[in-house]
Write an enzyme that holds these catalytic residues in place. Structure first.
Site, short mmCIF file in Angstrom:
data_model
loop_
_atom_site.label_atom_id
_atom_site.label_comp_id
_atom_site.label_asym_id
_atom_site.label_seq_id
_atom_site.Cartn_x
_atom_site.Cartn_y
_atom_site.Cartn_z
N GLU A 119 -5.14 -4.90 10.63
CA GLU A 119 -4.09 -3.89 10.82
C GLU A 119 -4.34 -3.17 12.14
OE1 GLU A 119 -2.26 -2.70 6.74
OE2 GLU A 119 -3.96 -1.40 7.15
N SER B 229 3.79 -2.22 10.36
CA SER B 229 5.23 -2.31 10.55
C SER B 229 5.79 -3.69 10.20
CB SER B 229 5.63 -1.91 11.97
OG SER B 229 5.24 -0.57 12.22
N GLU C 22 -6.65 4.64 8.04
CA GLU C 22 -6.44 6.07 7.73
C GLU C 22 -7.68 6.66 7.07
OE1 GLU C 22 -2.81 5.37 5.64
OE2 GLU C 22 -1.88 4.80 7.53
N HIS D 169 -9.36 1.07 5.14
CA HIS D 169 -8.09 1.30 5.81
C HIS D 169 -8.30 2.24 7.00
CE1 HIS D 169 -3.97 2.41 6.63
NE2 HIS D 169 -3.62 1.32 5.95
N LYS E 116 0.12 4.27 -0.27
CA LYS E 116 -0.52 5.44 0.36
C LYS E 116 -0.30 6.70 -0.50
CE LYS E 116 -0.11 3.08 4.76
NZ LYS E 116 0.00 3.15 6.20
N GLY F 170 2.86 2.21 10.87
CA GLY F 170 3.81 3.31 10.73
C GLY F 170 4.52 3.69 12.01
N ASN G 130 0.87 -1.18 0.00
CA ASN G 130 0.00 0.00 0.00
C ASN G 130 0.91 1.23 0.00
OD1 ASN G 130 -1.82 2.02 0.44
ND2 ASN G 130 -2.45 1.33 2.48
P1 13P Z 1 3.27 0.29 7.69
O1 13P Z 1 3.77 -1.00 7.09
O2 13P Z 1 3.99 1.49 7.21
O3 13P Z 1 3.17 0.18 9.19
O4 13P Z 1 1.75 0.47 7.17
C1 13P Z 1 0.88 -0.59 7.22
C2 13P Z 1 -0.34 -0.22 6.45
O5 13P Z 1 -1.07 0.67 6.84
C3 13P Z 1 -0.62 -0.95 5.21
O6 13P Z 1 -1.88 -0.66 4.73
#
Ligand code: 13P
Length: 249
Positions: A166, A212, A96, A94, A11, A172, A9
């Site tokens: 997740e 992560s 976010e 997601h 983003k 992150g 992803n």
């Molecule tokens: P990270 O791998 O940067 O923690 O992000 C995970 C994520 O949100 C994948 O959709």
């Protein structure tokens, strides 16, 4: 057997030039793998990525879409638009999107229906926040996210649904769920599905872990019986790291 899947992803990262550079690096790293590999660039780079990776074993997928067919929804993208450029899989829910764009379970249920009506596959994301885990409510939160957005479906539609657990506290942050925490939650998710749709269906749904995930911890996570792959954020922006994760299977 369940499909093993590793999806990147990207983003809101990478302009066109940076996308092109990452695609070139990805092509250098491609190897045969038991896992399905996917990448989700930003909307502006989707078509370019699709053309660039055509015929290779990396599927180009979208990060989001709207539930309406078309109309007055300024700034939004429809399922039909994605399909028209060759995109057949979409990430929905997601954390976010839930946090910064107020996506509710109710809106997500509608997006799920629209994507399935368009014969698209869905990577459906969910996960608890740190406060939920600290108060021991993580299973309750996760179960309600799944039920509210997916339990209105007939079981057979799960052939097109991939789940991605997740935990928000691991995204992150550099803090990964331990392989045991991931396994416990994935087993719970599968049991929740089985209670509603039966084990035949639940056992066929791939459940990815995200948060992560990196080359140093992917193998340990992926060896757990209910962890069928990963949804990768930061580490997917580097082709070597991303394929190190793919090759952790
Ligand atoms: P990270 O791998 O940067 O923690 O992000 C995970 C994520 O949100 C994948 O959709």
């Amino acid at each position: 057997m369940r499909k093993q899947i590793v999806a990147g992803n990207w983003k809101m990262n990478n302009d066109l030039v940076q996308t092109e550079a990452l695609l070139i690096n990805l092509k250098k790293q491609i190897q045969t793998s038991s896992a399905e590999v996917m990448v989700a660039p930003a909307f502006t780079n989707l078509y370019h990525a699709f053309e660039s990776l055509k015929g290779l074993n990396i599927e180009v997928i979208a990060q989001n879409m709207h539930y309406a067919e078309n109309g007055a929804f300024t700034g939004e993208i429809s399922a039909g638009m994605l399909k028209s450029i060759g995109v057949n899989t979409v990430i929905l829910g997601h954390s976010e999107r839930r946090e910064y764009f107020n996506e509710t379970d109710e809106a997500l249920a509608k997006k799920v229906d629209t994507a399935l009506d368009h014969d698209m596959r869905i990577i459906f994301c969910f996960g608890e926040e740190l406060a939920d885990r600290k108060s021991g409510n993580e299973e309750m939160v996760v179960a309600s996210q799944i039920k509210n957005a997916l339990f209105h479906l007939p079981g057979w539609k799960f052939k097109d649904i991939i789940l991605a657990y997740e935990p928000v506290w691991a995204i992150g942050t550099g803090e990964t769920a331990t392989p045991e925490q991931a396994q416990d939650m994935h087993a719970f998710i599968r049991k929740t599905l089985a209670n509603q749709f039966g084990y035949d269906i639940a056992n066929r749904v791939s459940i990815l872990y995200g948060g992560s995930c990196k080359p140093s911890n992917a193998k340990e996570l992926f060896t757990k019986p209910d962890v069928d792959g990963g949804l990768i954020g930061g580490a997917s922006l580097n082709a070597e790291d991303f394929f190190a994760i793919v090759n952790a299977f």
